[in-house]
Design an enzyme around this catalytic site. Structure first.
Site, PDB file in Angstrom:
ATOM      1  N   GLN A   9      60.367  79.971  -8.801  1.00 33.17           N
ATOM      2  CA  GLN A   9      60.359  81.395  -8.467  1.00 33.17           C
ATOM      3  C   GLN A   9      59.185  81.705  -7.541  1.00 33.17           C
ATOM      4  OE1 GLN A   9      58.853  84.347 -11.356  1.00 33.17           O
ATOM      5  NE2 GLN A   9      60.867  85.296 -11.250  1.00 33.17           N
ATOM      6  N   GLY A  10      59.444  82.398  -6.457  1.00 33.00           N
ATOM      7  CA  GLY A  10      58.387  82.801  -5.525  1.00 33.00           C
ATOM      8  C   GLY A  10      58.316  84.313  -5.442  1.00 33.00           C
ATOM      9  N   SER A  38      55.201  86.219  -7.138  1.00 33.67           N
ATOM     10  CA  SER A  38      53.787  86.618  -7.109  1.00 33.67           C
ATOM     11  C   SER A  38      53.086  86.156  -5.841  1.00 33.67           C
ATOM     12  CB  SER A  38      53.040  86.011  -8.300  1.00 33.67           C
ATOM     13  OG  SER A  38      53.660  86.347  -9.500  1.00 33.67           O
ATOM     14  N   SER A  57      55.980  78.399 -10.637  1.00 30.35           N
ATOM     15  CA  SER A  57      56.173  77.307 -11.604  1.00 30.35           C
ATOM     16  C   SER A  57      57.173  76.292 -11.065  1.00 30.35           C
ATOM     17  CB  SER A  57      56.703  77.862 -12.929  1.00 30.35           C
ATOM     18  OG  SER A  57      55.828  78.816 -13.452  1.00 30.35           O
ATOM     19  N   GLU A  64      64.720  87.211 -17.207  1.00 31.47           N
ATOM     20  CA  GLU A  64      63.476  86.481 -17.494  1.00 31.47           C
ATOM     21  C   GLU A  64      62.781  87.029 -18.733  1.00 31.47           C
ATOM     22  OE1 GLU A  64      60.828  86.396 -14.135  1.00 31.47           O
ATOM     23  OE2 GLU A  64      59.413  85.053 -15.127  1.00 31.47           O
ATOM     24  N   GLU A  82      49.813  93.850 -20.803  1.00 32.89           N
ATOM     25  CA  GLU A  82      49.517  95.260 -20.449  1.00 32.89           C
ATOM     26  C   GLU A  82      50.715  95.885 -19.734  1.00 32.89           C
ATOM     27  OE1 GLU A  82      47.463  92.702 -19.833  1.00 32.89           O
ATOM     28  OE2 GLU A  82      45.799  93.158 -21.198  1.00 32.89           O
TER      29      GLU A  82
HETATM   30  C1  LIG Z   1      52.283  80.113 -16.844  1.00 32.56           C
HETATM   31  C2  LIG Z   1      52.575  81.072 -15.729  1.00 32.56           C
HETATM   32  C3  LIG Z   1      53.689  80.855 -14.962  1.00 32.56           C
HETATM   33  C4  LIG Z   1      53.976  81.718 -13.906  1.00 32.56           C
HETATM   34  N1  LIG Z   1      55.053  81.434 -13.129  1.00 32.56           N
HETATM   35  C5  LIG Z   1      55.321  82.220 -12.062  1.00 32.56           C
HETATM   36  C6  LIG Z   1      56.398  81.883 -11.206  1.00 32.56           C
HETATM   37  O1  LIG Z   1      57.111  80.892 -11.416  1.00 32.56           O
HETATM   38  N2  LIG Z   1      56.611  82.660 -10.133  1.00 32.56           N
HETATM   39  C7  LIG Z   1      55.852  83.760  -9.861  1.00 32.56           C
HETATM   40  O2  LIG Z   1      56.132  84.448  -8.887  1.00 32.56           O
HETATM   41  N3  LIG Z   1      54.798  84.094 -10.658  1.00 32.56           N
HETATM   42  C8  LIG Z   1      54.527  83.342 -11.738  1.00 32.56           C
HETATM   43  N4  LIG Z   1      53.450  83.652 -12.558  1.00 32.56           N
HETATM   44  C9  LIG Z   1      52.585  84.749 -12.175  1.00 32.56           C
HETATM   45  C10 LIG Z   1      52.673  85.965 -13.082  1.00 32.56           C
HETATM   46  O3  LIG Z   1      53.884  86.649 -12.899  1.00 32.56           O
HETATM   47  C11 LIG Z   1      51.468  86.840 -12.750  1.00 32.56           C
HETATM   48  O4  LIG Z   1      50.298  86.105 -13.089  1.00 32.56           O
HETATM   49  C12 LIG Z   1      51.476  88.144 -13.509  1.00 32.56           C
HETATM   50  O5  LIG Z   1      52.526  88.957 -13.062  1.00 32.56           O
HETATM   51  C13 LIG Z   1      50.139  88.898 -13.356  1.00 32.56           C
HETATM   52  O6  LIG Z   1      49.805  89.024 -12.018  1.00 32.56           O
HETATM   53  P1  LIG Z   1      48.331  88.606 -11.498  1.00 32.56           P
HETATM   54  O7  LIG Z   1      48.046  87.239 -11.993  1.00 32.56           O
HETATM   55  O8  LIG Z   1      48.289  88.854 -10.033  1.00 32.56           O
HETATM   56  O9  LIG Z   1      47.327  89.575 -12.256  1.00 32.56           O
HETATM   57  P2  LIG Z   1      46.989  91.067 -11.844  1.00 32.56           P
HETATM   58  O10 LIG Z   1      48.231  91.800 -11.542  1.00 32.56           O
HETATM   59  O11 LIG Z   1      45.926  91.041 -10.801  1.00 32.56           O
HETATM   60  O12 LIG Z   1      46.391  91.635 -13.190  1.00 32.56           O
HETATM   61  C14 LIG Z   1      45.034  91.394 -13.602  1.00 32.56           C
HETATM   62  C15 LIG Z   1      44.817  92.135 -14.912  1.00 32.56           C
HETATM   63  O13 LIG Z   1      44.976  93.537 -14.713  1.00 32.56           O
HETATM   64  C16 LIG Z   1      45.938  94.067 -15.612  1.00 32.56           C
HETATM   65  N5  LIG Z   1      46.719  95.116 -14.941  1.00 32.56           N
HETATM   66  C17 LIG Z   1      47.237  95.092 -13.697  1.00 32.56           C
HETATM   67  N6  LIG Z   1      47.939  96.206 -13.448  1.00 32.56           N
HETATM   68  C18 LIG Z   1      47.877  96.962 -14.570  1.00 32.56           C
HETATM   69  C19 LIG Z   1      48.400  98.234 -14.931  1.00 32.56           C
HETATM   70  N7  LIG Z   1      49.141  98.947 -14.098  1.00 32.56           N
HETATM   71  N8  LIG Z   1      48.145  98.707 -16.171  1.00 32.56           N
HETATM   72  C20 LIG Z   1      47.396  97.986 -17.068  1.00 32.56           C
HETATM   73  N9  LIG Z   1      46.843  96.777 -16.756  1.00 32.56           N
HETATM   74  C21 LIG Z   1      47.094  96.272 -15.531  1.00 32.56           C
HETATM   75  C22 LIG Z   1      46.838  92.894 -15.953  1.00 32.56           C
HETATM   76  O14 LIG Z   1      47.511  93.077 -17.175  1.00 32.56           O
HETATM   77  C23 LIG Z   1      45.850  91.739 -15.989  1.00 32.56           C
HETATM   78  O15 LIG Z   1      45.214  91.689 -17.233  1.00 32.56           O
HETATM   79  C24 LIG Z   1      53.135  82.820 -13.623  1.00 32.56           C
HETATM   80  C25 LIG Z   1      52.016  83.043 -14.422  1.00 32.56           C
HETATM   81  C26 LIG Z   1      51.726  82.177 -15.456  1.00 32.56           C
HETATM   82  C27 LIG Z   1      50.510  82.429 -16.292  1.00 32.56           C
END
Ligand SMILES: Cc1cc2nc3c(=O)[nH]c(=O)nc-3n(C[C@H](O)[C@H](O)[C@H](O)COP(=O)(O)OP(=O)(O)OC[C@H]3O[C@@H](n4cnc5c(N)ncnc54)[C@H](O)[C@@H]3O)c2cc1C
Length: 374
Positions: free
Chosen positions: A126-127, A129, A161, A244, A357
């Site tokens: 999945q692409g 993020s 992933s 998902e 969150e």
């Molecule tokens: C094991 C794993 C597999 C993954 N696989 C994929 C994948 O295959 N494809 C893909 O595209 N992505 C994947 N991801 C990414 C995942 O979807 C993102 O990490 C997730 O959506 C959070 O985005 P971020 O890491 O940019 O954190 P951010 O969005 O920057 O968030 C940082 C912190 O701020 C909090 N926050 C942000 N906005 C809000 C809000 N509005 N209200 C309250 N709190 C908030 C969050 O909860 C978090 O604690 C994967 C992540 C993990 C850990």
């Protein structure tokens, strides 16, 4: 919640149990890389050969076309047999990319991709993020400009992933130049062997290269690979999240019921002790989660917000179960199975697929009707 099962369902269970007993691999799956791909595809192909992949997928695309109850029975027997974890590199294809293609794709897309997925021929990733767009996915900036009958993609994704071993990617890009937020996006099938793609694996704290950064440098993707309409990608992406966050994790959630029983057996707590109470509470919570999962899957009509409830409960409960394993087993956790690995991996369960969150925000707004935070 109990399933009301017919005699035919119980026969199905017995057949599944017998098949899994005879066929589920006894060795542990390699954690990552080409070896994990080979292992996962061989296991899926074996399931498919004997009619045990795509239990609830339509028969015209290689599935069995069976009910959701049968799907649950299959998962119950699957985890009972300690068959390979469902969270292997076939996960994306089987649990959300394939279902999205089925729900939103053209006839050609379905006929080409779905049988290949079920037959254990391809891996998807999945692409969605990006470094600047995770929770706030609508902020994504990877662009795809229409050039004749192709899109030309430039930008970067992260946390993808299984990208290092994938054949295809469900890729969300901005196709309408200058568009903002949810407008002007498209969900496209990206061939990971395309010229201009660079995959840079990232190692997680469990020492596993589960995900990767993906860079796109003038990558050409046929327009016929758009799923759900050009510039209509947000709707398609929400369909993906629907799968998902709801149905994808059933196997993982049921796996937790096996893990808690294993932990109780290993811990041998004295009746009435603090450890017995802690484990008893966790066992009850796991049973509660299981009921919630069944209700979410079987509820008609489906309720989109159920996914967030289940996803959030699972993520936080998994962390409590594996934390308890570390506390109770102590150094023995290193010797008995995969407890340490599961503990480290459990941290990601409140991030992947939308953080805890974000799930709370969805529950607050869509289930409790609370006002949206501006
Ligand atoms: C094991 C794993 C597999 C993954 N696989 C994929 C994948 O295959 N494809 C893909 O595209 N992505 C994947 N991801 C990414 C995942 O979807 C993102 O990490 C997730 O959506 C959070 O985005 P971020 O890491 O940019 O954190 P951010 O969005 O920057 O968030 C940082 C912190 O701020 C909090 N926050 C942000 N906005 C809000 C809000 N509005 N209200 C309250 N709190 C908030 C969050 O909860 C978090 O604690 C994967 C992540 C993990 C850990």
């Amino acid at each position: 919640m109990r399933l009301s099962l017919t005699e035919a369902d119980e026969e199905f269970r017995a057949t599944a149990r017998e098949w899994l007993l005879a066929n589920a691999p006894k060795d542990r799956a390699p954690p990552d890389g080409q070896a994990s791909r080979d292992y996962a595809l061989a296991w899926l192909a074996r399931c498919h050969r004997d009619g045990w992949s795509g239990i609830s997928w339509p028969t015209e695309y290689g599935g069995r076309g069976l009910s959701q109850e049968r799907l649950l029975i299959w998962y119950e027997e699957y985890v009972r047999a300690r068959a390979p974890s469902v969270l292997d590199c076939t996960f994306v294809a089987l649990n959300h990319a394939g279902p999205t293609v089925f729900a939103c794709g053209t006839e050609e897309q379905k006929a080409f991709h779905l049988p290949r997925i079920l037959g254990g021929k391809v891996i998807w990733c999945q692409g969605f993020s990006e470094p600047g767009a995770g929770s706030d996915l609508a902020a994504l900036s990877t662009s795809a400009v229409v050039d004749g009958d192709h899109l030309v993609v430039n930008g970067q994704k992260i946390w993808s992933s299984f990208a290092d071993v994938a054949d295809y990617q469900e890729l969300l890009v901005r196709t309408l130049p200058g568009s903002k937020r949810h407008q002007g996006l498209s969900w496209v099938i990206c061939d990971m062997k395309s010229k201009g793609i660079t995959v840079r694996p990232i190692e997680n704290m469990a020492g596993v290269t589960h995900f990767a950064e993906v860079f796109y440098d003038n990558v050409r993707i046929p327009l016929s690979n758009v799923v759900g309409g050009l510039h209509e990608g947000w709707k398609t992406a929400m369909t993906t999240f629907g799968f998902e966050r709801k149905t994808a994790a059933i196997g993982l959630q049921l796996e937790l019921s096996v893990k808690i029983e294993d932990l109780i057996a290993l811990a041998e707590p004295l009746p009435g002790s603090a450890t017995a109470v802690r484990l008893g509470e966790l066992r009850a919570e796991v049973a509660g989660l299981r009921s919630m999962t069944y209700r979410a899957l079987l509820r008609e009509p489906a309720n989109a917000s159920d996914g967030s409830l289940v996803r959030l409960s699972f993520g936080e409960l998994a962390q409590r179960v594996y934390r308890a394993a570390m506390d109770i087993l102590g150094p023995d956790a290193l010797l008995n199975g995969s407890w340490t690995h599961d503990y480290l991996e459990s941290y990601s369960e409140t991030i992947a697929g939308g953080t805890a969150e974000i799930q709370r925000n969805i529950i607050a707004e869509r289930i409790l009707g609370m006002p949206r935070i501006k």
